[in-house]
Design an enzyme around this catalytic site. Structure first.
Site, short mmCIF file in Angstrom:
data_model
loop_
_atom_site.label_atom_id
_atom_site.label_comp_id
_atom_site.label_asym_id
_atom_site.label_seq_id
_atom_site.Cartn_x
_atom_site.Cartn_y
_atom_site.Cartn_z
N ARG A 32 0.63 10.59 12.98
CA ARG A 32 1.58 10.18 11.94
C ARG A 32 3.01 10.66 12.17
NH1 ARG A 32 -0.76 10.29 5.79
NH2 ARG A 32 -2.81 9.37 6.16
N HIS A 74 -3.43 -0.09 11.46
CA HIS A 74 -2.92 1.06 10.71
C HIS A 74 -3.44 1.00 9.27
CE1 HIS A 74 -0.13 4.45 10.72
NE2 HIS A 74 0.32 4.07 9.53
N TYR A 127 9.82 -11.31 0.00
CA TYR A 127 11.09 -12.03 0.02
C TYR A 127 11.81 -11.95 1.37
CZ TYR A 127 10.53 -11.85 -5.05
OH TYR A 127 10.04 -11.99 -6.33
#
Length: 865
Positions: free
Chosen positions: A41, A87, A131
């Site tokens: 990570r 992931h 969007y």
């Protein structure tokens, strides 16, 4: 409870419960969690500079064909692919990461090409993923280039249904170019971004010379290059980071000053430090203005537009000094920030703090591996293709026989077997011949096959040379890096300042000339030179200060606000203040009592004042005490301070310091005793001593007699002396013989019982004005020219009428230049007015107005007791 005890749990229906010690289980689980965070990570890989989530986003877009040559794709689709295939974490975390990869103010070289609202430097968040649209940016393709050529290792994804690359080929050093920051468990990384072209040049320096020093690398890579620009103050932090992997940078905003109307100026902030939120910065500016911490600022408004997305316009009040305001802004806002560098990355899966050379070394090692594996892949493919082409040429050479064999065979296998037996072909060659179309039988096609085979043989030879020659391998890496630099390099944005400057209080004070006055009663103040208007020669002057009865200005000089004031006390201590630390007062105010500024002990008073801007080693201070001791010490020894003062001179019991003068080589020192004697000797008679010393004998005085004063006798000056009963005279210094230090001297006035003991002395010039004060507080002010010039062994004339029972106790030169030359003002940094001045008839030592402290004063009291 034993670790491996198995408890049957028939009542619950469980097959069995594994018991374990809680502490051990916590340690084991937390260690596994920590390693997972570190490995999977928070920390980037030194080879491609990417964390797993970054790598998976780029690979998912590449695998889905969302490349620069294709239209943008909805961000939600990419996020879905990433979390569904590689992931398995939160979609918002993945989307936020993808957004950052697209922000040109976060990434020095953005890796994602975003379409839509991807946030702003003001801290605005991006629009929702449904969007916005995105695709890979062109530079990202260089990180993924050659991925299909077996250049890196692959591993199964989280459910082992797909394969994902362990690392990307990374054809440019992304770890340095885009930097990285992340917090793991017990460790963190913070690597600054760099300029792409400079970083590639640094790799090339290491390729040419693996033993290159950090200094040599820094000739092409001088330091970080932040996407938001700014200025890095000083190189020390950069050098520390590059040498050790840890360092501290100071980053300033870029500002320019624009002159406006009516003497007003504006500060325009064009670039802000990396990772500073612009909206928060403007909010902080507003708070400081409301809290009156930045009184020089009239207004702050947003000047950002499409062409200048950062501009903050700070309007200043009239006569505000922009540099002073800038220094305050740097100190109190995020226009200047500290940035800690911690170059921590994973090397073979293990976190290491890396120097610049180590980072470049591991990147070059990765590129050598990538290019070697790619070359092996290309070599194998080229050899396979050449093998096929050689078979086709054999078939073309015997085309009739080949056709006959094929026509005479019942099946493909039979035809293949006959061809292999007849011409010694391989299975791959035979398959290619059987699949060959009739149009390949033309002469033109045969020529193309021969050309292709010749090219392949050249490539095969080239690939083999690369694999056999490490120098050629490095040259290939270097050439490909230079091609990337040619395509994607941009000019440096961050400027590196050679000098690091820590802000202190002085940086917040404008440097300007101030008039500093100290009265006989110990009141001190400063005020700007501009307070006094310039007057022509013969001017009347103006009232300068309102004082208590019997007080007068004893010391007056012009000094910069950044100059030092050295206050020497009667007990041999020195206290130091900057001029800007003195209270600023109006022209009529008395000022502040000096006891409120310095930690003086009871009975301790200031006997001398020196003003200076620096402390040269080759200039000296001459000390004189009441018992005739003198000492010469280099000024450099006083370039330090303590709150409770430093020892300036050691004094004998009952002795006190009476004078301190700056002395130059070749000058003469004159001392006068209360017995009416004066001695003059060369300054070279005393050797330079340390600060904490007593000195040597300057004048021998018998019991009951004291030294009244010590002055520097310059050519053309006169010695003024006055007795207790007010009789005095002035005598040219040329009438006094030069003796050796330590004698009793010669008589400077004929002593009589009627005229009393000698009580005061000054070295004067004809233009000076004297203030004479008695024990009862009577003060007269008289011009030196009004006092008779008499010989050395005369009795003197009546200078002041002294009442019965009263005595003259002190004499001082009143003010600098007020009567000496009307309208002239002399800048002198010595203790006494007029002691070091050298004004000619042609002009002024310093262009500054006249000051005249008029006798017509009232009793306004503005000082502190």
């Amino acid at each position: 409870m034993a670790d491996n005890t198995t408890i049957e749990a028939a009542e619950t229906g469980a097959a069995g419960i594994q018991a374990a010690e809680l502490g051990r289980e916590m340690r084991t689980s937390f260690l596994e969690y920590s390693m997972s965070v570190i490995m999977s990570r928070a920390l980037p890989d030194v080879r491609d500079g990417l964390k797993p989530v970054h790598r998976r986003i780029l690979y998912a877009m590449y695998d889905s064909g969302i490349t620069p040559s294709r239209p943008h794709s909805k961000s939600a689709r990419t996020v879905g692919d990433v979390i569904g295939k590689y992931h398995p974490h939160g979609d918002f975390a993945v989307y936020d990461t993808m957004v950052r990869l697209a922000q040109d103010f976060s990434m020095r070289v953005p890796l994602v090409d975003g379409h839509g609202n991807f946030g702003s430097i003001d801290g605005d968040s991006a629009a929702a993923m449904r969007y916005t649209e995105a695709r890979l940016a062109k530079p990202a393709m260089e990180l993924l280039r050659d991925l299909e050529k077996e250049t890196v290792d692959w591993r199964p994804n989280y459910d082992e249904s797909l394969q994902e690359p362990e690392v990307l080929p990374a054809r440019f050093p992304n770890l340095l170019v885009n930097g990285s920051n992340g917090i793991a468990v017990g460790m963190a990384t913070n690597i600054p971004p760099h300029n792409l072209g400079e970083t590639i040049d640094a790799v090339c320096v290491m390729l040419d010379n693996p033993d290159a020093t950090t200094e040599e690398i820094m000739t092409v890579l001088p330091g970080p290059d932040f996407p938001t620009g700014g200025i890095i103050m000083g190189r020390k932090g950069i050098i520390d980071a590059y040498e050790t992997g840890r360092g501290s940078l100071t980053i300033r905003a870029k500002c320019k000053v624009e002159e406006g109307k009516n003497g007003k100026s504006s500060i325009v902030v064009t670039e802000i430090p990396y990772q500073v939120n612009r909206t928060n910065l403007m909010t902080k500016l507003g708070e400081l203005i409301r809290e009156k911490k930045l009184p020089e600022i009239a207004n702050v408004h947003d000047g950002a537009d499409r062409n200048s997305p950062v501009d903050i316009i700070i309007e200043l009040k009239q006569n505000a000094i922009p540099q002073v305001v800038l220094n305050k802004l740097y100190k109190h806002t995020q226009l200047q920030v500290g940035w800690g560098v911690n170059m921590l990355a994973l090397v073979d899966g293990v976190p290491h703090t890396l120097s610049l050379k180590e980072m470049l070394f591991h990147y070059i090692k990765h590129q050598e591996d990538v290019v070697t594996r790619r070359t092996r892949f290309d070599l194998r493919k080229a050899e396979e293709r050449a093998h096929i082409l050689e078979g086709l040429l054999v078939a073309l050479d015997h085309i009739d026989e080949v056709i006959a064999i094929i026509r005479g065979s019942q099946t493909d296998k039979e035809a293949a077997a006959k061809l292999m037996e007849r011409f010694g072909l391989s299975e791959a060659q035979t398959s290619a011949i059987l699949e060959m179309r009739l149009r390949r039988l033309t002469g033109l096609e045969r020529h193309k096959i021969e050309e292709e085979l010749a090219e392949l043989k050249e490539k095969i030879d080239y690939y083999k040379r690369i694999l056999a020659d490490p120098e050629l391998l490095r040259q290939v890496i270097k050439e490909e890096l230079q091609e990337i630099k040619q395509k994607y390099n941009t000019p440096r944005r961050t400027r590196i300042s050679g000098q690091a400057k820590d802000l202190d209080v002085e940086d917040l004070i404008a440097e300007e000339d101030m008039v500093v006055t100290v009265t006989k009663a110990g009141y001190v103040k400063r005020l700007p030179v501009d307070t006094y208007r310039q007057q022509k020669r013969g001017g009347k002057g103006m009232q300068g200060v309102n004082l208590k009865d019997n007080d007068f200005v004893e010391h007056l000089f012009v000094a910069s606000t950044h100059s030092y004031m050295l206050f020497f006390s009667t007990r041999g201590k020195v206290y130091r203040l900057k001029v800007y630390e003195l209270p600023e007062a109006s022209r009529h105010a008395r000022g502040t009592a000096i006891v409120n500024l310095l930690p003086l002990e009871p009975g301790e008073t200031i006997s001398a004042i020196i003003a200076t801007k620096d402390f040269p080693e080759d200039e000296y201070l001459m000390f004189g005490t009441e018992q005739g001791m003198v000492k010469k010490t280099s000024m450099s020894l006083y370039d330090r301070s303590r709150r409770d003062g430093l020892i300036a001179i050691n004094l004998k019991e009952g002795d006190s310091l009476i004078a301190v003068r700056r002395v130059k080589p070749g000058e003469k020192v004159v001392m006068v005793s209360s017995a009416g004697k004066a001695i003059m000797w060369e300054e070279s008679e005393t050797r330079a001593m340390g600060r904490d010393t007593m000195g040597v004998r300057g004048m021998t005085v018998p019991a009951g007699v004291s030294v009244l004063g010590m002055e520097i006798a310059r050519p053309g000056t006169e010695l003024f002396v006055i007795t207790e009963k007010g009789y005095g005279k002035r005598t040219p210094m040329s009438e006094y013989p030069t003796h050796h230090r330590g004698g009793q001297g010669v008589f400077t006035i004929t002593m009589t019982q009627k005229k009393g003991l000698l009580t005061g002395m000054k070295v004067v010039e004809p233009a000076d004005e004297l203030m004479i004060i008695s024990e009862d507080g009577v003060v007269i002010r008289t011009s030196v020219e009004d006092i008779s010039q008499l010989g050395r062994s005369t009795q003197g004339v009546h200078v002041m009428n002294v009442a019965e029972g009263d005595k003259v106790c002190a004499v001082a030169i009143a003010t600098e230049g007020s009567k000496r030359k009307e309208g002239d003002f002399v800048d002198d940094e010595s203790i006494e007015a007029g002691a070091d001045s050298d004004v000619t008839d042609d002009g002024l030592e310093q262009e500054a107005p006249a000051v005249d402290f008029d006798d017509d004063i009232d009793d306004e009291e503005d000082g502190e007791e």
